[in-house]
Design an enzyme around this catalytic site. Structure first.
Site, PDB file in Angstrom:
ATOM      1  N   GLY C  71       0.813  -1.204   0.000  1.00  0.00           N
ATOM      2  CA  GLY C  71       0.000   0.000   0.000  1.00  0.00           C
ATOM      3  C   GLY C  71       0.854   1.265   0.000  1.00  0.00           C
ATOM      4  O   GLY C  71       0.517   2.249  -0.670  1.00  0.00           O
ATOM      5  N   ASN C 151      -8.269   4.005   8.330  1.00  0.00           N
ATOM      6  CA  ASN C 151      -7.714   2.844   9.024  1.00  0.00           C
ATOM      7  C   ASN C 151      -7.887   2.909  10.533  1.00  0.00           C
ATOM      8  O   ASN C 151      -7.899   1.890  11.198  1.00  0.00           O
ATOM      9  CB  ASN C 151      -6.233   2.678   8.683  1.00  0.00           C
ATOM     10  CG  ASN C 151      -5.451   3.977   8.744  1.00  0.00           C
ATOM     11  OD1 ASN C 151      -5.835   4.965   8.114  1.00  0.00           O
ATOM     12  ND2 ASN C 151      -4.386   3.995   9.502  1.00  0.00           N
ATOM     13  N   GLN C 179      -7.793  -0.080   3.201  1.00  0.00           N
ATOM     14  CA  GLN C 179      -8.643  -0.644   4.245  1.00  0.00           C
ATOM     15  C   GLN C 179      -9.995  -1.106   3.698  1.00  0.00           C
ATOM     16  O   GLN C 179     -10.750  -1.762   4.411  1.00  0.00           O
ATOM     17  CB  GLN C 179      -8.881   0.390   5.360  1.00  0.00           C
ATOM     18  CG  GLN C 179      -7.649   0.672   6.199  1.00  0.00           C
ATOM     19  CD  GLN C 179      -7.251  -0.479   7.118  1.00  0.00           C
ATOM     20  OE1 GLN C 179      -8.064  -1.330   7.457  1.00  0.00           O
ATOM     21  NE2 GLN C 179      -5.986  -0.504   7.510  1.00  0.00           N
ATOM     22  N   SER C 199      -3.538  -3.282  -0.712  1.00  0.00           N
ATOM     23  CA  SER C 199      -2.427  -4.016  -0.099  1.00  0.00           C
ATOM     24  C   SER C 199      -2.941  -5.366   0.402  1.00  0.00           C
ATOM     25  O   SER C 199      -3.910  -5.432   1.158  1.00  0.00           O
ATOM     26  CB  SER C 199      -1.875  -3.186   1.065  1.00  0.00           C
ATOM     27  OG  SER C 199      -0.780  -3.829   1.661  1.00  0.00           O
ATOM     28  N   ALA C 200      -2.270  -6.447  -0.008  1.00  0.00           N
ATOM     29  CA  ALA C 200      -2.797  -7.796   0.208  1.00  0.00           C
ATOM     30  C   ALA C 200      -2.885  -8.204   1.670  1.00  0.00           C
ATOM     31  O   ALA C 200      -3.793  -8.942   2.055  1.00  0.00           O
ATOM     32  CB  ALA C 200      -1.942  -8.822  -0.551  1.00  0.00           C
ATOM     33  N   HIS C 201      -1.950  -7.740   2.507  1.00  0.00           N
ATOM     34  CA  HIS C 201      -1.912  -8.254   3.875  1.00  0.00           C
ATOM     35  C   HIS C 201      -3.054  -7.712   4.727  1.00  0.00           C
ATOM     36  O   HIS C 201      -3.179  -8.091   5.897  1.00  0.00           O
ATOM     37  CB  HIS C 201      -0.557  -7.987   4.539  1.00  0.00           C
ATOM     38  CG  HIS C 201      -0.303  -6.556   4.904  1.00  0.00           C
ATOM     39  ND1 HIS C 201      -0.543  -6.069   6.165  1.00  0.00           N
ATOM     40  CD2 HIS C 201       0.161  -5.519   4.183  1.00  0.00           C
ATOM     41  CE1 HIS C 201      -0.212  -4.780   6.194  1.00  0.00           C
ATOM     42  NE2 HIS C 201       0.215  -4.426   5.004  1.00  0.00           N
ATOM     43  N   THR C 237      12.018  -7.565 -10.662  1.00  0.00           N
ATOM     44  CA  THR C 237      11.610  -8.949 -10.874  1.00  0.00           C
ATOM     45  C   THR C 237      10.277  -9.195 -10.182  1.00  0.00           C
ATOM     46  O   THR C 237      10.118  -8.870  -9.007  1.00  0.00           O
ATOM     47  CB  THR C 237      12.676  -9.906 -10.311  1.00  0.00           C
ATOM     48  OG1 THR C 237      13.908  -9.641 -10.977  1.00  0.00           O
ATOM     49  CG2 THR C 237      12.287 -11.360 -10.517  1.00  0.00           C
ATOM     50  N   CYS C 325       1.294   2.241  13.106  1.00  0.00           N
ATOM     51  CA  CYS C 325       2.513   2.986  12.832  1.00  0.00           C
ATOM     52  C   CYS C 325       2.757   4.067  13.870  1.00  0.00           C
ATOM     53  O   CYS C 325       3.866   4.531  14.014  1.00  0.00           O
ATOM     54  CB  CYS C 325       2.439   3.621  11.459  1.00  0.00           C
ATOM     55  SG  CYS C 325       2.137   2.400  10.209  1.00  0.00           S
TER      56      CYS C 325
HETATM   57  C1  PLP Z   1      -5.186   3.306   4.741  1.00  0.00           C
HETATM   58  C2  PLP Z   1      -3.819   2.708   4.577  1.00  0.00           C
HETATM   59  N1  PLP Z   1      -3.027   3.141   3.587  1.00  0.00           N
HETATM   60  C3  PLP Z   1      -1.792   2.626   3.389  1.00  0.00           C
HETATM   61  C4  PLP Z   1      -1.286   1.634   4.212  1.00  0.00           C
HETATM   62  C5  PLP Z   1       0.092   1.114   3.948  1.00  0.00           C
HETATM   63  O1  PLP Z   1       0.068  -0.189   3.445  1.00  0.00           O
HETATM   64  P1  PLP Z   1       1.359  -1.135   3.542  1.00  0.00           P
HETATM   65  O2  PLP Z   1       1.658  -1.286   4.991  1.00  0.00           O
HETATM   66  O3  PLP Z   1       0.970  -2.388   2.875  1.00  0.00           O
HETATM   67  O4  PLP Z   1       2.480  -0.444   2.859  1.00  0.00           O
HETATM   68  C6  PLP Z   1      -2.087   1.161   5.271  1.00  0.00           C
HETATM   69  C7  PLP Z   1      -1.643   0.115   6.229  1.00  0.00           C
HETATM   70  O5  PLP Z   1      -0.580   0.114   6.807  1.00  0.00           O
HETATM   71  C8  PLP Z   1      -3.381   1.709   5.461  1.00  0.00           C
HETATM   72  O6  PLP Z   1      -4.175   1.295   6.459  1.00  0.00           O
HETATM   73  C1  PLP Z   2      22.846  -6.029 -11.334  1.00  0.00           C
HETATM   74  C2  PLP Z   2      21.389  -6.016 -11.036  1.00  0.00           C
HETATM   75  N1  PLP Z   2      20.839  -4.909 -10.461  1.00  0.00           N
HETATM   76  C3  PLP Z   2      19.539  -4.849 -10.155  1.00  0.00           C
HETATM   77  C4  PLP Z   2      18.688  -5.902 -10.397  1.00  0.00           C
HETATM   78  C5  PLP Z   2      17.245  -5.749 -10.024  1.00  0.00           C
HETATM   79  O1  PLP Z   2      16.903  -6.558  -8.945  1.00  0.00           O
HETATM   80  P1  PLP Z   2      15.370  -6.969  -8.664  1.00  0.00           P
HETATM   81  O2  PLP Z   2      14.919  -7.735  -9.845  1.00  0.00           O
HETATM   82  O3  PLP Z   2      15.411  -7.759  -7.423  1.00  0.00           O
HETATM   83  O4  PLP Z   2      14.595  -5.721  -8.522  1.00  0.00           O
HETATM   84  C6  PLP Z   2      19.208  -7.076 -11.014  1.00  0.00           C
HETATM   85  C7  PLP Z   2      18.378  -8.260 -11.342  1.00  0.00           C
HETATM   86  O5  PLP Z   2      17.319  -8.243 -11.900  1.00  0.00           O
HETATM   87  C8  PLP Z   2      20.584  -7.122 -11.323  1.00  0.00           C
HETATM   88  O6  PLP Z   2      21.110  -8.198 -11.882  1.00  0.00           O
END
Ligand code: PLP
Ligand code: PLP
Ligand code: FES
Ligand code: FES
Lengths: 128, 386, 386, 128
Positions: C71, C151, C179, C199-201, C237, C325
């Site tokens: 999020g 939230n 939320q 946000s999935a969690h 990735t 937070c």
């Molecule tokens: C309203 C709201 N926005 C943003 C976030 C941030 O999400 P995340 O913790 O997945 O980065 C949260 C929860 O922490 C939230 O409740």
């Molecule tokens: C040298 C280098 N820097 C940055 C990245 C980016 O990393 P990530 O895919 O975890 O974001 C990679 C691989 O994809 C990489 O080989």
């Protein structure tokens, strides 16, 4: 990412090779771009009696060369000229969006080879 | 068909020991690490242990480790946040022409925001010349970013020397060590770096988690604004299972480093020699010695990379042409071009990246299979004359 | 002691069905989705399925869904990238005083970069007034960001109406629905939003993964520069196991939505009524009806929040004071203050956020236990006079 | 995050309450900031014979009130004046960094109550 048909034509390409006394030959692409397609045609009485290709390129380039030569073999020139890249791609059960340009190469190479045939044989026709 | 996975530089499988440590944190000890109660306290403890492990592996202090969502975020953060924080001091950034896109595209973005970027050239082996770094520095230079090891050709850069120069001149120095951490020794003190990026999925940890080392006293902006996590420098609910995985993976990789380097170097040299002997018109890309233990990168004349990859895949072998991010795109590798390779050769390049799980038999199989593939494709190629 | 987890707004455990779907992608089907060969193709397919599921849950097109690290990243991306992309058009952003810090701190950062921010006030229930939005718009306004559901106090904002106004005036509209998604119906068309964060969690998916919906045609900058993933708009990735988990979690949440809303609303009302009846000098925070089904937020006079939390924890009950937070930090909730609560009451606030796994017995237990805790703490409090 | 000792003193605080005829009383903090600590002392012949507190605040605030009153009970004034917040925190097996300020409240409250005792009893001493 490729259909089974593409993989089949890539692994077992039809019509690979050259025709030494070809009536029409054309090469498109550029090694600098990573793709070259060269098509050879043997034409008798307005009919494409044989077609062969050589391709330097990706899987889609090889497969479309193979399919395009299959599709025009035995066909009258007029019909071969109607071959579109979309038709080639469809015959291969589709191509990924980023690979459509490879099928364009095949269409261009076929048309170019026919044009070359017209030119070599003094036929006053235009390929658009 | 058994698969032979030789694309470990793109990503690696999560090791069993790593996944085992992660598992409890998904559904049981799932508490938010920023909360008070016992669920949260367990998460907080796991977070601290993981941070200690990462710090230990890098020779850093735990307070200098900030968790991110991966190598890309670490690179974006280091470079953008340093640039914005130091804008008053200057607007010039030095990097190289063979960086990962996470660095290059970030620099291009900054260029549009008015920064000036110098892309250092490399020699035929992909090596940056330390003298070139010195020459490029101006009184406007605020940041130097040079990768530790190149992801495509495996060349290891003289990062410690470059860091030394940066230190003398009082310029921030960042190194993208995503391909180095877990594969060759990494010590932030010896490397003289102010910031260092790493990513867990390159050394048998999970995807979507990485870290940025920020030396104590280095002041850059946060990149994720929000909650107070990571001492207010990287907001967002902590991804505990992934962080635990990163901690375990880096610990394992560091413990086994000498052994694994020895094994991989042996397999690498065997594969290089085997391919160069059995196929004509083939060239090794990258430095012959200053090279990641697991990296093999060759150019095969007259054939195109993707068609070799597809053919290898049909034989159960997973490799890559250039880097995972550019295969599938139509541009030849910017790294190979920067090393002076002609386009046609760059289009015909293959990367095998060997991992701990690979065996000598697998390497033998590749040496056996690739010559036929190349022969078949050359047969089809209008460029090849026997 | 059995734990009673009532902090589901902070984070939720990953559901078994979700984890089960994720598992194969850590160590077996671990391929990089950007690669050609079969390992990569499996990942690509999983990625496509997850994207379809997210799109379906939001009434969006799969091409409008971009995966992020959560999020916080979605909020940072939406707001910063829109601001930078539209800088030529104007420099004014409208948001509210009760946003999550991921929005607020991002806006504060932009303020330092020269943007002007209007923080809309809220009424005593935490509601934004649509008329205030209209009044705040100037010819410099480029972005409006209003959260869907708060939230801390659970108040549901009139987002669809605000989106309508934004559309009429040709202003980009973003909503932080972190939320809301998985808890109340969310339809991007009905909400008239251009961008939406999730946000999935927060709905039984894994941590470290989220998404930003970006309506087709909306042009904002990328926030992560690098590889070509996510159509070049979000590099890095792809975190396939987590993305798979997000897809499954959102599908489950949407399927069960009516049922779960009914159950949670019942438990919520029971808890609210129970606490208000059994403890004097207690006040419900947030709107009585326009409220998330699982949110209970009360202020207890004469006692401080953390000491209630600790005492609840000793009884096996996990709750939160304000938001995860800020607990642990010393500032009272900015949301409660914005609603006009005096500081002392804001310091004495408690949030119970009920989830699908909670039972009526657990609610009864809280109603039984909290009055004694409050009595004990009031006994100690110099502010309390019987 | 809290030590067992902190939790013990939070859950079973010693010396909670008021001393109606206290010789010295002092309150620090402010409900607006979320913390108030009020300390009552009974002093005889220069010895603190009883100490009680009332606290509105976090767990650390309650525990440090409890521990501080324990530490000064039965001690001569001079010794009580040497009580530092660090000593209180140490006696509790430590406090989280963000909670050290709560122990400062305890130190201030004790010193304030002794100062109040001096003032009320016309003793011309200064607490620094
Ligand atoms: C309203 C709201 N926005 C943003 C976030 C941030 O999400 P995340 O913790 O997945 O980065 C949260 C929860 O922490 C939230 O409740
Ligand atoms: C040298 C280098 N820097 C940055 C990245 C980016 O990393 P990530 O895919 O975890 O974001 C990679 C691989 O994809 C990489 O080989
Ligand atoms: S020939 Fe260029 S990608 Fe297919
Ligand atoms: S009294 Fe303020 S946080 Fe402890």
């Amino acid at each position: 990412m490729y259909s089974e048909k593409v993989m089949d034509h890539f692994m077992n390409p039809r019509n690979v090779g050259e025709i030494p006394d070809a009536d029409g030959v054309f090469q498109v692409g550029n090694p600098v771009c990573g793709d070259i397609m060269k098509i050879y045609l043997k034409i008798k009485d307005g009919i494409i009696v044989d077609a062969k290709f050589k391709t330097f390129g990706c899987g889609a380039a090889v497969a479309t060369s193979s399919m395009a030569t299959e599709m025009i073999k035995g066909k009258p020139i007029e019909e071969a000229l109607k071959l579109t890249n979309k038709a080639v791609a469809e015959a291969l059960d589709g191509l990924p969006a980023t690979k459509m340009h490879c099928s364009v190469l095949a269409e261009e190479a076929v048309k170019g080879a026919i044009e070359d045939y017209y030119k070599k044989h003094g036929i006053n026709k235009q390929v658009e | 068909m058994e698969k032979i996975y030789l694309d470990n530089a793109a990503t690696t499988p999560v090791k069993k020991e790593v996944l085992d440590e992660m598992m409890p944190y998904f559904s049981e000890k799932f508490g938010n690490a920023s909360t008070l109660y016992s669920y949260g306290r367990e998460s907080k403890k796991a977070l601290d242990i993981a941070r200690d492990r990462v710090a230990k592996a890098l020779g850093a202090d735990p307070a200098e480790i900030y968790f991110t969502s991966g190598g890309t975020e670490s690179d974006n953060w280091a470079i953008k946040a340093a640039a914005y924080a130091l804008r008053e001091k200057g607007n010039h950034i030095i990097t190289t022409s063979i960086e990962h896109h996470a660095v290059l595209h970030t620099c291009e973005y900054l260029k549009k925001q008015g920064f000036k970027i110098t892309y250092l050239p490399v020699d035929e082996y992909g090596l940056v010349d330390v003298e070139e770094v010195k020459k490029a520095i101006t009184d406007q230079t605020i940041l130097i970013s040079v990768m530790y090891a190149n992801n495509e050709v495996g060349t290891i850069e003289p990062v410690a020397e470059i860091g030394e120069i940066a230190k003398e001149r009082g310029i921030l120095f960042h190194t993208d060590a995503v391909q180095a951490v877990g594969h060759i020794p990494v010590d932030v003190k010896k490397l003289n770096c102010d910031m260092l990026s790493l990513s867990a999925h390159k050394f048998y940890g999970p995807k979507g988690i990485g870290a940025l080392y920020i030396r104590k006293g280095v002041k850059i902006h946060p990149y994720m604004h929000g909650g107070g996590q990571e001492k207010g420098r990287r907001a967002g609910t902590e991804n505990i299972p992934a962080i635990v995985g990163l901690g375990k993976a880096i610990e394992l990789a560091t413990q086994n480093l000498n052994q694994s380097m020895e094994k991989l170097t042996f397999l690498r040299n065997k594969l290089i020699n085997g391919l160069l002997n059995k196929i004509d018109h083939v060239k090794l890309n990258g430095h012959p010695e200053k090279r990641l233990p697991g990296n093999v990168n060759i150019s095969v004349e007259y054939v195109e990379g993707e068609s070799m990859l597809l053919s290898l895949d049909m034989k159960g072998i997973c490799a890559s042409s250039g880097s995972a991010c550019t295969s599938g795109s139509l541009d030849p590798s910017h790294v190979l071009l920067a090393m002076g390779l002609p386009h046609e050769l760059a289009h015909g390049s293959l990367r095998f990246s060997i991992g701990e799980q690979n065996t000598e038999e697998e390497i033998d199989y590749v040496i056996q299979v690739l010559p036929d593939i190349v022969a078949r494709l050359r047969e089809m190629s209008p460029l090849y004359e026997k």
